[in-house]
Design a protein around this motif. Sequence first.
Motif, PDB file in Angstrom:
ATOM      1  N   GLY A 140      20.046 -20.049  12.221  1.00 28.87           N
ATOM      2  CA  GLY A 140      20.534 -21.313  11.682  1.00 28.87           C
ATOM      3  C   GLY A 140      21.471 -21.172  10.495  1.00 28.87           C
ATOM      4  O   GLY A 140      21.846 -22.161   9.884  1.00 28.87           O
ATOM      5  N   GLU A 199      26.125 -22.813  12.407  1.00 28.75           N
ATOM      6  CA  GLU A 199      25.939 -23.790  13.476  1.00 28.75           C
ATOM      7  C   GLU A 199      26.594 -23.289  14.765  1.00 28.75           C
ATOM      8  O   GLU A 199      27.722 -22.799  14.734  1.00 28.75           O
ATOM      9  CB  GLU A 199      26.577 -25.095  13.005  1.00 28.75           C
ATOM     10  CG  GLU A 199      26.118 -26.340  13.689  1.00 28.75           C
ATOM     11  CD  GLU A 199      24.615 -26.493  13.657  1.00 28.75           C
ATOM     12  OE1 GLU A 199      24.067 -26.757  14.732  1.00 28.75           O
ATOM     13  OE2 GLU A 199      24.002 -26.330  12.586  1.00 28.75           O
ATOM     14  N   ARG A 224      27.942 -24.763  17.220  1.00 26.54           N
ATOM     15  CA  ARG A 224      29.204 -25.410  17.553  1.00 26.54           C
ATOM     16  C   ARG A 224      30.362 -24.825  16.750  1.00 26.54           C
ATOM     17  O   ARG A 224      31.503 -24.808  17.188  1.00 26.54           O
ATOM     18  CB  ARG A 224      29.056 -26.900  17.247  1.00 26.54           C
ATOM     19  CG  ARG A 224      30.172 -27.748  17.814  1.00 26.54           C
ATOM     20  CD  ARG A 224      29.981 -29.169  17.308  1.00 26.54           C
ATOM     21  NE  ARG A 224      31.051 -30.028  17.751  1.00 26.54           N
ATOM     22  CZ  ARG A 224      31.151 -31.296  17.400  1.00 26.54           C
ATOM     23  NH1 ARG A 224      30.234 -31.829  16.625  1.00 26.54           N
ATOM     24  NH2 ARG A 224      32.142 -32.038  17.811  1.00 26.54           N
ATOM     25  N   ARG A 230      39.764 -25.105  26.771  1.00 20.73           N
ATOM     26  CA  ARG A 230      40.769 -26.129  27.063  1.00 20.73           C
ATOM     27  C   ARG A 230      41.546 -26.522  25.813  1.00 20.73           C
ATOM     28  O   ARG A 230      42.690 -26.943  25.895  1.00 20.73           O
ATOM     29  CB  ARG A 230      40.118 -27.348  27.698  1.00 20.73           C
ATOM     30  CG  ARG A 230      39.510 -27.027  29.049  1.00 20.73           C
ATOM     31  CD  ARG A 230      39.613 -28.162  30.032  1.00 20.73           C
ATOM     32  NE  ARG A 230      39.094 -27.770  31.319  1.00 20.73           N
ATOM     33  CZ  ARG A 230      39.854 -27.429  32.366  1.00 20.73           C
ATOM     34  NH1 ARG A 230      41.166 -27.457  32.265  1.00 20.73           N
ATOM     35  NH2 ARG A 230      39.302 -27.077  33.506  1.00 20.73           N
ATOM     36  N   LYS A 231      40.924 -26.405  24.659  1.00 22.78           N
ATOM     37  CA  LYS A 231      41.668 -26.703  23.426  1.00 22.78           C
ATOM     38  C   LYS A 231      42.684 -25.600  23.150  1.00 22.78           C
ATOM     39  O   LYS A 231      43.799 -25.847  22.713  1.00 22.78           O
ATOM     40  CB  LYS A 231      40.705 -26.835  22.248  1.00 22.78           C
ATOM     41  CG  LYS A 231      39.933 -28.132  22.302  1.00 22.78           C
ATOM     42  CD  LYS A 231      39.473 -28.586  20.937  1.00 22.78           C
ATOM     43  CE  LYS A 231      38.717 -29.902  21.078  1.00 22.78           C
ATOM     44  NZ  LYS A 231      37.840 -30.176  19.944  1.00 22.78           N
ATOM     45  N   GLU A 254      23.604 -20.528  24.134  1.00 28.02           N
ATOM     46  CA  GLU A 254      22.322 -21.150  24.455  1.00 28.02           C
ATOM     47  C   GLU A 254      21.172 -20.196  24.185  1.00 28.02           C
ATOM     48  O   GLU A 254      20.123 -20.596  23.701  1.00 28.02           O
ATOM     49  CB  GLU A 254      22.308 -21.635  25.906  1.00 28.02           C
ATOM     50  CG  GLU A 254      23.135 -22.900  26.055  1.00 28.02           C
ATOM     51  CD  GLU A 254      23.385 -23.297  27.490  1.00 28.02           C
ATOM     52  OE1 GLU A 254      22.552 -22.989  28.353  1.00 28.02           O
ATOM     53  OE2 GLU A 254      24.431 -23.922  27.733  1.00 28.02           O
ATOM     54  N   ARG A 266      16.421 -19.267  18.116  1.00 30.28           N
ATOM     55  CA  ARG A 266      16.120 -20.015  16.895  1.00 30.28           C
ATOM     56  C   ARG A 266      14.884 -20.895  17.095  1.00 30.28           C
ATOM     57  O   ARG A 266      13.972 -20.911  16.267  1.00 30.28           O
ATOM     58  CB  ARG A 266      17.321 -20.895  16.509  1.00 30.28           C
ATOM     59  CG  ARG A 266      17.172 -21.511  15.139  1.00 30.28           C
ATOM     60  CD  ARG A 266      18.014 -22.756  14.955  1.00 30.28           C
ATOM     61  NE  ARG A 266      19.433 -22.458  14.855  1.00 30.28           N
ATOM     62  CZ  ARG A 266      20.353 -23.382  14.553  1.00 30.28           C
ATOM     63  NH1 ARG A 266      19.993 -24.628  14.324  1.00 30.28           N
ATOM     64  NH2 ARG A 266      21.621 -23.069  14.499  1.00 30.28           N
ATOM     65  N   ARG A 267      14.858 -21.605  18.224  1.00 27.97           N
ATOM     66  CA  ARG A 267      13.703 -22.461  18.525  1.00 27.97           C
ATOM     67  C   ARG A 267      12.427 -21.647  18.674  1.00 27.97           C
ATOM     68  O   ARG A 267      11.370 -22.029  18.195  1.00 27.97           O
ATOM     69  CB  ARG A 267      13.941 -23.235  19.828  1.00 27.97           C
ATOM     70  CG  ARG A 267      14.629 -24.558  19.651  1.00 27.97           C
ATOM     71  CD  ARG A 267      14.378 -25.464  20.854  1.00 27.97           C
ATOM     72  NE  ARG A 267      14.688 -24.812  22.107  1.00 27.97           N
ATOM     73  CZ  ARG A 267      15.898 -24.770  22.666  1.00 27.97           C
ATOM     74  NH1 ARG A 267      16.912 -25.336  22.047  1.00 27.97           N
ATOM     75  NH2 ARG A 267      16.093 -24.161  23.807  1.00 27.97           N
ATOM     76  N   ASN A 310      27.631 -22.899   3.235  1.00 26.95           N
ATOM     77  CA  ASN A 310      27.385 -23.182   4.655  1.00 26.95           C
ATOM     78  C   ASN A 310      28.677 -23.521   5.376  1.00 26.95           C
ATOM     79  O   ASN A 310      29.681 -23.811   4.754  1.00 26.95           O
ATOM     80  CB  ASN A 310      26.403 -24.339   4.816  1.00 26.95           C
ATOM     81  CG  ASN A 310      25.004 -23.836   5.050  1.00 26.95           C
ATOM     82  OD1 ASN A 310      24.842 -22.722   5.516  1.00 26.95           O
ATOM     83  ND2 ASN A 310      24.021 -24.633   4.726  1.00 26.95           N
ATOM     84  N   PHE A 349      31.468 -25.479   7.462  1.00 26.69           N
ATOM     85  CA  PHE A 349      32.153 -26.641   6.954  1.00 26.69           C
ATOM     86  C   PHE A 349      33.093 -27.088   8.061  1.00 26.69           C
ATOM     87  O   PHE A 349      34.123 -26.451   8.296  1.00 26.69           O
ATOM     88  CB  PHE A 349      32.931 -26.160   5.723  1.00 26.69           C
ATOM     89  CG  PHE A 349      33.410 -27.242   4.823  1.00 26.69           C
ATOM     90  CD1 PHE A 349      32.633 -27.646   3.756  1.00 26.69           C
ATOM     91  CD2 PHE A 349      34.637 -27.849   5.038  1.00 26.69           C
ATOM     92  CE1 PHE A 349      33.086 -28.642   2.905  1.00 26.69           C
ATOM     93  CE2 PHE A 349      35.082 -28.842   4.197  1.00 26.69           C
ATOM     94  CZ  PHE A 349      34.306 -29.238   3.127  1.00 26.69           C
ATOM     95  N   LEU A 369      35.822 -29.301   9.500  1.00 23.30           N
ATOM     96  CA  LEU A 369      36.854 -30.226   9.029  1.00 23.30           C
ATOM     97  C   LEU A 369      36.968 -31.423   9.958  1.00 23.30           C
ATOM     98  O   LEU A 369      36.723 -31.309  11.147  1.00 23.30           O
ATOM     99  CB  LEU A 369      38.197 -29.502   8.994  1.00 23.30           C
ATOM    100  CG  LEU A 369      38.420 -28.548   7.833  1.00 23.30           C
ATOM    101  CD1 LEU A 369      39.800 -27.952   7.944  1.00 23.30           C
ATOM    102  CD2 LEU A 369      38.285 -29.271   6.513  1.00 23.30           C
ATOM    103  N   PRO A 370      37.349 -32.562   9.429  1.00 22.36           N
ATOM    104  CA  PRO A 370      37.534 -33.732  10.309  1.00 22.36           C
ATOM    105  C   PRO A 370      38.702 -33.496  11.276  1.00 22.36           C
ATOM    106  O   PRO A 370      39.595 -32.746  10.966  1.00 22.36           O
ATOM    107  CB  PRO A 370      37.845 -34.869   9.366  1.00 22.36           C
ATOM    108  CG  PRO A 370      38.048 -34.306   8.022  1.00 22.36           C
ATOM    109  CD  PRO A 370      37.651 -32.878   8.020  1.00 22.36           C
TER     110      PRO A 370
END
Lengths: 597, 597
Positions: free
Chosen positions: A106, A109, A111, A118-119, A202, A208-209, A592, A594, A596-597
């Motif tokens: 953890g 993250e 993500r 595709r990006k 995954e 982690r879980r 941690n 970060f 960005l928007p």
Amino acid sequence: MTILSSFFKKASTAFNGYSSYSKLLVVCTLSSGGLLAYSESQPDVSTHSVEGDQSESKKKKVVVLGTGWAGTSFLKDLDVSSYDVQVVSPRNYFAFTPLLPSVTCGTVEARSIAEPIRKIIKKRNAEIQFWEAECTKIDPSKKMVSCKSNLYKNLVGNSEFSLEYDYLVISVGAQVNTFGTPGVMENCHFLKVLKFRMQELEDALKIRRTVSDCFEKAVLPGLSEEERKTNLHFVVVGGGPTGVEFAAELHDYIQEDLVKLYPLVKDLVKITIIQSGDHILNSFDQRISSFAETKFQRDGIEVLTGCRVISVSDKEISLKIKSTGEVCSIPHGLVLWSTGVGTRPVIRDFMEQIGTGLYHKLFMLPIEIVEWKSNVYPIIYAQAFVFQTDRRALATNEWLQVKGCENVYALGDCATIDQRKIMEDVATIFEVADKDKSGTLTVQEFQDVLDDILMLRGMKEQKWDIEGFKSALCHADSQMKSLPATAQVAAQQGSYLSRCFNHMEQSAYNPEGPQRFRGSGRHRFLPFRYKHFGQFAPLGGEQTAAELPGDWVSMGHSTQWLWYSVYARLIGLLLLESRFALIVVVNGLHINEFVLP
Amino acid sequence: MTILSSFFKKASTAFNGYSSYSKLLVVCTLSSGGLLAYSESQPDVSTHSVEGDQSESKKKKVVVLGTGWAGTSFLKDLDVSSYDVQVVSPRNYFAFTPLLPSVTCGTVEARSIAEPIRKIIKKRNAEIQFWEAECTKIDPSKKMVSCKSNLYKNLVGNSEFSLEYDYLVISVGAQVNTFGTPGVMENCHFLKVLKFRMQELEDALKIRRTVSDCFEKAVLPGLSEEERKTNLHFVVVGGGPTGVEFAAELHDYIQEDLVKLYPLVKDLVKITIIQSGDHILNSFDQRISSFAETKFQRDGIEVLTGCRVISVSDKEISLKIKSTGEVCSIPHGLVLWSTGVGTRPVIRDFMEQIGTGLYHKLFMLPIEIVEWKSNVYPIIYAQAFVFQTDRRALATNEWLQVKGCENVYALGDCATIDQRKIMEDVATIFEVADKDKSGTLTVQEFQDVLDDILMLRGMKEQKWDIEGFKSALCHADSQMKSLPATAQVAAQQGSYLSRCFNHMEQSAYNPEGPQRFRGSGRHRFLPFRYKHFGQFAPLGGEQTAAELPGDWVSMGHSTQWLWYSVYARLIGLLLLESRFALIVVVNGLHINEFVLP
């Protein structure tokens, strides 16, 4: 020689419809340097290779398999206006794998370390087609790959399709190597792809879980202290960088976070690393290895060296102590398996097709040919088998072309560069250099080939006498070992190959590579050279050991920052506009992640 | 009456060892107000209720089942120094469920809306014990719950255990209601817990993956346009706030992100909402309902009203048009099922034990009793059945006590408050108020009960004549409907109950509740009153409709911000020091979530 060429004629007839195999067969039996000589001695055949003809107006089809470090780095710089590019991968994102162990605890993250393919494609103006599918079969004779969507569940329409290629770039990576140990597949966790439809990210989240589940189990009412201890025994198999980093991250995660949430069981936690060799991190400098062992001892992480795992059950792991042969069982709560890598089935199958496939085809020859000269048979068998089959990865030449399949390139963990030793070629080099066929080399003749030899072996020019030169060559040969299965190697190979593809046309009339000793003219490109940026092992508690080029070893507090900057440099171009660079830098500074928007 | 009391004596004997049932039986058959009268007419029995004796020095055991809005909000303020608190839940985190639909589209990170229960407990100095387990059985006769760890896989030790309680707080929530529709369990996605070991957050993440998978499927080579369209047909069953929000989020996600990544199929995407009623959002003000329908029409989201789903397969969803009875099938790529909530098996079993359990027990009576007065039997049956069984949730009184089980409290989605109508009690109220037993009420006598009636119904004092008062009471009765299954209700109930538990002692000598009309003295506490903060439905594209108290309807651009501030107020105290408040506010401002170091 007469016998062999007579065999060739017969075999050639028998192989009607297998013309490429028949040619291969000849080389096999004629060349003293093995099959390797093929692509170089017959450059006219390889019309579809990088070094082939590019004058056609129709774009050549490039199919790329895999979206890991190698594949993504290849796509990053490829000039997509010159090729019709199709990418096939079961994973529709690129993962920054060096941070995977951090995801398990953890610290980072999931993500944040994944960038959708595709990006990445969108940034190239969508001139690349991507299919989320697994390649199930490579057919080099038809120049075709068969694929199956891994989204077959609830899929409306056919999940299988085939793609034709002019060039195939194989960068599918490797998979977990269980060494056939019973129970590993069922009872261990992994940080490397295990099988179809399982993905690293995954797996990392599942770990982690599971770690927190182990604590939840340990505090349940009615358990004995022994049962609580077993639920909290975390075992790491494999003392390489991944296993060590996981153990270190886990130790920090437990000490900094979990013991505060589960204070009742904090003294019952134990981490054990099992290593078959004598030391952990044995690919590193010995100082680093000792540093890590001392640090782990201080942290209470047990390191069991010289032990081989013989089986894993849901409750126990069985070990054999190599020195004494003694077998013991240790109860566990979680096992992370991180020992080496194995070959994916599709690659194994491809290797067999281009390797022992030849041998199997022999059985289909008219019986008189096989019996005709019985001693030819084992020679062909042995050479063909060694050629591709008896390896953990696809053998390529220095230009990353798969040996025996010139329009197919392989890079990253699924490939290994098989360099011939210069000393094996000394006779050939001598022959080429001896232009006046005098049987001796003049200084001028020697000087003419020197640059090419230096280029081929990546050596810098120095002043040598003849003995010094010979010993320098021997030294260069002895330094040749297979490259490690790391992100660094894969990324550099992808980048190298995209440059080759982009300079295909100009290199046709302006080759930059060394002279072909087993053919005429020059190689179009310089061979691939790996630049080692060092190795890195976070040891927990902000302690990190890094080995950098030039015998520079760094251990201690700020090393991690240094290392992330090395990575940031490696991936800088690839992810320039994405959020990655920021994460890496920010993580280096122990803030941690970060987004960005 | 003689017959009945004679029956009571026999039944009482027969029920030897079932003393609580026998008492219950009496009330059942004697009270005109139904079983409800029991707890109030026999306050001396409920020694373990909130209103019971707290003078014992040994701490009372409180077992809390569930860690959703109700359970967490109860734990938040409970004075843990007075009770021995144990929490059992299969979910070791609290989830900010109103943001779940946003997780499905990646607007909000899953981790950001989850707060580990152990962290919440840690803030209470670990005086609360937490077990990650599922309650499998509630045994009110032994005052015991049976639990099973949901981490049974690889668990070393026994996964089952029992806990004794003095007070039990049931806040396990509800589960998906499939209304028995075939294929729903297998082929739909959910935003509500489906079954053992499935969790909302994982479901939400799975939906996110599946949506992007649908696009990956649709672009695979060799599919017909019809097949591509089917893979991109997203169906939402249920036009309530959750379904509508999901459809809106999905629409935005597709239009803002996915069509750019999959430009080839952007015109093939379709979203359909299926609603059995005539309008979507039919629990909202009609203006909001129309606003949402118009917005969806503009966005190309199809709304099929008056349709009932009769089955779902992996490829198709079958509908019956209610007005015509016509049946049709629609091919789909993904179905989200979000229609109402159903009862969890453990609650169903508990309801049967305290409801029809009584009826089943009757079969074990000596045969002569059952036959003795055959018309008693259906009466008992009907009352007992209606009492708990024929409901979707546990019936409680206004103090959240489970009817028929006074030391058990139920709150949140698994409970429903069963208020009697004041008009039913008019005779009793009259009798209580008529202190001189004159058969008429003096103004003074009436004044004396008025405050209690107002308190009981949450009415504000006004000037009434007798007719006005009667009609005000009728109005109050007509306004009584069961509370919606929302986070707001659950959180307020948890908070209310913790206050009751904390004031148990002082309320014994200083009761604050209304007069007991069916008993002596006053109720210890004011009954639970729900404060409605309104409803909220994000409609995509920053358009939001909200219904706030005081007939205040807000629709349009900035409503979402307003709403999040309402939520921030609701959860402000609960999550003061966590990262939640920040997310909510920041999300309101449409900046991505922001995890503080």
